[in-house]
Write a protein that holds these residues in place. Structure first.
Motif, PDB file in Angstrom:
ATOM      1  N   TYR A  51       3.452 -16.605   1.870  1.00 53.46           N
ATOM      2  CA  TYR A  51       3.845 -16.246   3.359  1.00 53.46           C
ATOM      3  C   TYR A  51       5.520 -15.693   3.341  1.00 53.46           C
ATOM      4  CZ  TYR A  51      -0.232 -17.252   6.057  1.00 53.46           C
ATOM      5  OH  TYR A  51      -1.226 -17.334   6.825  1.00 53.46           O
ATOM      6  N   ALA A  52       5.991 -15.737   1.847  1.00 55.60           N
ATOM      7  CA  ALA A  52       7.325 -15.551   1.605  1.00 55.60           C
ATOM      8  C   ALA A  52       7.187 -13.911   1.616  1.00 55.60           C
ATOM      9  CB  ALA A  52       8.067 -15.984   0.486  1.00 55.60           C
ATOM     10  N   ILE A  53       8.574 -13.336   1.984  1.00 55.10           N
ATOM     11  CA  ILE A  53       8.619 -11.774   1.992  1.00 55.10           C
ATOM     12  C   ILE A  53      10.089 -11.459   1.477  1.00 55.10           C
ATOM     13  CG2 ILE A  53       8.546  -9.771   3.173  1.00 55.10           C
ATOM     14  CD1 ILE A  53       6.991 -10.922   5.261  1.00 55.10           C
ATOM     15  N   ALA A  54       9.966 -10.912   0.354  1.00 59.56           N
ATOM     16  CA  ALA A  54      11.334 -10.391  -0.111  1.00 59.56           C
ATOM     17  C   ALA A  54      11.851  -9.222   0.522  1.00 59.56           C
ATOM     18  CB  ALA A  54      11.605 -10.168  -1.558  1.00 59.56           C
ATOM     19  N   LEU A  55      13.082  -9.024   0.433  1.00 62.95           N
ATOM     20  CA  LEU A  55      13.700  -7.737   1.267  1.00 62.95           C
ATOM     21  C   LEU A  55      13.232  -6.453   0.570  1.00 62.95           C
ATOM     22  CD1 LEU A  55      15.482  -6.547   3.337  1.00 62.95           C
ATOM     23  CD2 LEU A  55      17.639  -6.883   1.846  1.00 62.95           C
ATOM     24  N   SER A  56      12.968  -6.582  -0.931  1.00 58.55           N
ATOM     25  CA  SER A  56      12.495  -5.571  -1.414  1.00 58.55           C
ATOM     26  C   SER A  56      10.882  -5.052  -1.107  1.00 58.55           C
ATOM     27  CB  SER A  56      12.773  -5.712  -3.061  1.00 58.55           C
ATOM     28  OG  SER A  56      12.187  -6.821  -3.490  1.00 58.55           O
ATOM     29  N   ASP A  57      10.308  -6.062  -0.693  1.00 61.09           N
ATOM     30  CA  ASP A  57       8.906  -6.115  -0.316  1.00 61.09           C
ATOM     31  C   ASP A  57       8.604  -4.778   0.821  1.00 61.09           C
ATOM     32  OD1 ASP A  57       8.267  -7.764  -2.073  1.00 61.09           O
ATOM     33  OD2 ASP A  57       7.717  -9.358  -0.762  1.00 61.09           O
ATOM     34  N   GLU A  58       7.904  -3.885   0.528  1.00 61.50           N
ATOM     35  CA  GLU A  58       7.566  -2.779   1.168  1.00 61.50           C
ATOM     36  C   GLU A  58       6.228  -3.264   2.186  1.00 61.50           C
ATOM     37  OE1 GLU A  58       9.345   0.087   2.033  1.00 61.50           O
ATOM     38  OE2 GLU A  58      10.831  -0.510   0.435  1.00 61.50           O
ATOM     39  N   ALA A  59       6.145  -2.592   3.278  1.00 59.52           N
ATOM     40  CA  ALA A  59       5.070  -2.712   4.181  1.00 59.52           C
ATOM     41  C   ALA A  59       3.780  -2.241   3.326  1.00 59.52           C
ATOM     42  CB  ALA A  59       5.349  -2.292   5.587  1.00 59.52           C
ATOM     43  N   PRO A  60       2.692  -2.880   3.386  1.00 57.82           N
ATOM     44  CA  PRO A  60       1.639  -2.315   2.611  1.00 57.82           C
ATOM     45  C   PRO A  60       0.958  -1.059   3.468  1.00 57.82           C
ATOM     46  CG  PRO A  60       1.014  -4.389   4.094  1.00 57.82           C
ATOM     47  CD  PRO A  60       2.534  -4.295   4.116  1.00 57.82           C
ATOM     48  N   THR A  61       0.316  -0.296   2.580  1.00 61.20           N
ATOM     49  CA  THR A  61      -0.260   1.084   3.029  1.00 61.20           C
ATOM     50  C   THR A  61      -1.622   0.302   3.752  1.00 61.20           C
ATOM     51  OG1 THR A  61      -1.547   1.503   1.020  1.00 61.20           O
ATOM     52  CG2 THR A  61       0.803   2.518   1.313  1.00 61.20           C
ATOM     53  N   ASP A  62      -2.532   1.867   4.217  1.00 61.44           N
ATOM     54  CA  ASP A  62      -3.832   1.133   4.732  1.00 61.44           C
ATOM     55  C   ASP A  62      -4.750   0.667   3.667  1.00 61.44           C
ATOM     56  OD1 ASP A  62      -3.382   1.839   7.441  1.00 61.44           O
ATOM     57  OD2 ASP A  62      -3.839   3.726   7.412  1.00 61.44           O
TER      58      ASP A  62
ATOM     59  N   GLU B 283      -3.880  -0.889   0.907  1.00 53.75           N
ATOM     60  CA  GLU B 283      -3.675  -2.094   0.220  1.00 53.75           C
ATOM     61  C   GLU B 283      -3.987  -3.094   1.396  1.00 53.75           C
ATOM     62  OE1 GLU B 283       0.327  -1.147  -2.231  1.00 53.75           O
ATOM     63  OE2 GLU B 283       0.596  -1.335  -0.040  1.00 53.75           O
ATOM     64  N   MET B 284      -3.906  -2.926   2.813  1.00 55.34           N
ATOM     65  CA  MET B 284      -4.525  -3.735   3.728  1.00 55.34           C
ATOM     66  C   MET B 284      -6.055  -3.838   3.691  1.00 55.34           C
ATOM     67  SD  MET B 284      -2.122  -5.147   5.373  1.00 55.34           S
ATOM     68  CE  MET B 284      -2.725  -5.808   6.977  1.00 55.34           C
ATOM     69  N   ASP B 285      -6.843  -2.824   3.306  1.00 56.85           N
ATOM     70  CA  ASP B 285      -8.131  -2.782   2.952  1.00 56.85           C
ATOM     71  C   ASP B 285      -8.316  -3.841   1.910  1.00 56.85           C
ATOM     72  OD1 ASP B 285      -8.596  -1.301   5.144  1.00 56.85           O
ATOM     73  OD2 ASP B 285      -8.946   0.532   4.040  1.00 56.85           O
ATOM     74  N   GLU B 286      -7.594  -3.658   0.775  1.00 56.68           N
ATOM     75  CA  GLU B 286      -7.607  -4.497  -0.576  1.00 56.68           C
ATOM     76  C   GLU B 286      -7.485  -5.970  -0.153  1.00 56.68           C
ATOM     77  OE1 GLU B 286      -5.150  -2.984  -3.138  1.00 56.68           O
ATOM     78  OE2 GLU B 286      -6.421  -1.190  -3.683  1.00 56.68           O
TER      79      GLU B 286
ATOM     80  N   PHE C 195      -3.214 -11.228   3.756  1.00 51.52           N
ATOM     81  CA  PHE C 195      -3.480 -10.046   4.917  1.00 51.52           C
ATOM     82  C   PHE C 195      -2.623 -10.614   6.079  1.00 51.52           C
ATOM     83  CE2 PHE C 195      -5.562  -9.136   9.115  1.00 51.52           C
ATOM     84  CZ  PHE C 195      -5.845  -7.834   8.879  1.00 51.52           C
ATOM     85  N   ASP C 196      -2.132 -11.660   6.308  1.00 51.72           N
ATOM     86  CA  ASP C 196      -1.254 -11.941   7.281  1.00 51.72           C
ATOM     87  C   ASP C 196       0.028 -11.619   7.039  1.00 51.72           C
ATOM     88  OD1 ASP C 196      -2.938 -13.292   8.646  1.00 51.72           O
ATOM     89  OD2 ASP C 196      -2.327 -15.440   8.197  1.00 51.72           O
ATOM     90  N   ARG C 197       0.453 -11.535   5.808  1.00 51.56           N
ATOM     91  CA  ARG C 197       1.862 -11.147   5.302  1.00 51.56           C
ATOM     92  C   ARG C 197       1.966  -9.526   5.654  1.00 51.56           C
ATOM     93  NH1 ARG C 197       2.266 -12.752   0.107  1.00 51.56           N
ATOM     94  NH2 ARG C 197       1.479 -10.759  -0.592  1.00 51.56           N
ATOM     95  N   GLY C 198       0.990  -8.820   5.075  1.00 48.93           N
ATOM     96  CA  GLY C 198       0.875  -7.588   5.318  1.00 48.93           C
ATOM     97  C   GLY C 198       0.811  -6.930   6.747  1.00 48.93           C
ATOM     98  N   LEU C 199       0.191  -7.590   7.665  1.00 52.79           N
ATOM     99  CA  LEU C 199       0.080  -7.400   9.016  1.00 52.79           C
ATOM    100  C   LEU C 199       1.406  -7.516   9.621  1.00 52.79           C
ATOM    101  CD1 LEU C 199      -1.857  -6.335  11.189  1.00 52.79           C
ATOM    102  CD2 LEU C 199      -2.264  -8.641  11.778  1.00 52.79           C
ATOM    103  N   PHE C 200       1.886  -8.580   9.208  1.00 53.90           N
ATOM    104  CA  PHE C 200       3.501  -8.928   9.895  1.00 53.90           C
ATOM    105  C   PHE C 200       4.420  -7.904   9.450  1.00 53.90           C
ATOM    106  CE2 PHE C 200       7.657 -11.048   9.412  1.00 53.90           C
ATOM    107  CZ  PHE C 200       7.831 -11.219  10.645  1.00 53.90           C
ATOM    108  N   GLN C 201       4.362  -7.549   8.240  1.00 56.12           N
ATOM    109  CA  GLN C 201       5.315  -6.323   7.629  1.00 56.12           C
ATOM    110  C   GLN C 201       4.888  -5.201   8.438  1.00 56.12           C
ATOM    111  OE1 GLN C 201       4.440  -7.301   3.209  1.00 56.12           O
ATOM    112  NE2 GLN C 201       6.763  -6.737   3.356  1.00 56.12           N
ATOM    113  N   ARG C 202       3.763  -4.590   8.463  1.00 56.07           N
ATOM    114  CA  ARG C 202       3.372  -3.259   9.044  1.00 56.07           C
ATOM    115  C   ARG C 202       3.962  -3.514  10.515  1.00 56.07           C
ATOM    116  NH1 ARG C 202      -1.742  -0.461   7.105  1.00 56.07           N
ATOM    117  NH2 ARG C 202      -1.066   0.654   8.933  1.00 56.07           N
TER     118      ARG C 202
END
Length: 176
Positions: A61-72, A74-77, A99-106
Motif C-alpha cells: 500500500y506504499a506509494i512513492a512520489l515518483s510513482d505514476e498512476a497506472p494506465t488502463d 496496467e490496471m487490467d494486469e 489493484f487498490d493502490r492503482g485505483l487510489f492513484q488514478r
C-alpha cells in the motif's frame, strides 16, 4: 449634480467590493471542496487497507512520489494478477493491494487538479499506520496567497523546492 456623481462613485466602489468578495468566496469554496474530496479519497484507501491487512503488511500500500498512476492496461494486469514486468503476484492479498493502490492513484489524479499521492506504511507489532500526503495544484489561488501557503506546510519533507512552489498538500495519519 455633484452630489449625485459622488453618490454614484460610492455605490460603484461598494459594488466592486461586493464583486471581489463574491469571487473570493467562490475560490475558497472550491478549495474547501478539493480538501473534502481528498479526505474522502484517503478514507476509502484506508478502508481498503484495513480490509487487506496481509497486503498492507507486505508493503503493497506504499506509494512513492515518483510513482505514476497506472494506465488502463496496467490496471487490467493488476486485476489478472500480473505486474507490468510480467511477474506473477504470489498471493491474492498482493493482487488486491496492487489493484487498490492503482485505483487510489488514478482516482487522486482524476479528482484533484494535477493530483498525486505519497503513502508511507509503518507496520509494527503495536500498530499499523498509513501516512498519506495528497498533493495538487490549487486552481483558484496564486503563489503567495495565504490559503496556498497554509497548504505548503503539510507537504512531504522530501518534496523538491520546485514542487513546493506549485503544490498544495494535505497530510493524514491513519491508524488501521
Amino acid at each position: 449634480m455633484i452630489e449625485i456623481l459622488v453618490a454614484l462613485l460610492l455605490v460603484s466602489f461598494g459594488l466592486l467590493g461586493i464583486g471581489g468578495l463574491t469571487a473570493a468566496t467562490f475560490g475558497y469554496n472550491k478549495a474547501a471542496q478539493l480538501r473534502l474530496t481528498g479526505l474522502s479519497l484517503v478514507n476509502d484507501y484506508a478502508d481498503r487497507a484495513r480490509l487487506n491487512i496481509y497486503g498492507y503488511d507486505l508493503g503493497q500500500y506504499a506509494i512513492a512520489l515518483s510513482d505514476e498512476a497506472p494506465t488502463d492496461d496496467e490496471m487490467d494486469e493488476a486485476q489478472t494478477g500480473m505486474q507490468a514486468n510480467e511477474v506473477v503476484v504470489s498471493t491474492a492479498a498482493e493482487k488486491v493491494a496492487i489493484f487498490d493502490r492503482g485505483l487510489f492513484q488514478r482516482t487522486v489524479a482524476n479528482q484533484l487538479p494535477q493530483g498525486r499521492a505519497v503513502v508511507i506504511t509503518n507496520p509494527t507489532a503495536q500498530a499499523r499506520n498509513l501516512d498519506v500526503w495528497l498533493l495538487w495544484q490549487e486552481p483558484t489561488t496564486t503563489t503567495g496567497d495565504s490559503l496556498f501557503l497554509a497548504g505548503q506546510f503539510n507537504c512531504p519533507s522530501n518534496l523538491s523546492a520546485a514542487d513546493k512552489a506549485i503544490y498544495s498538500c494535505m497530510y493524514f495519519k491513519v491508524g488501521l
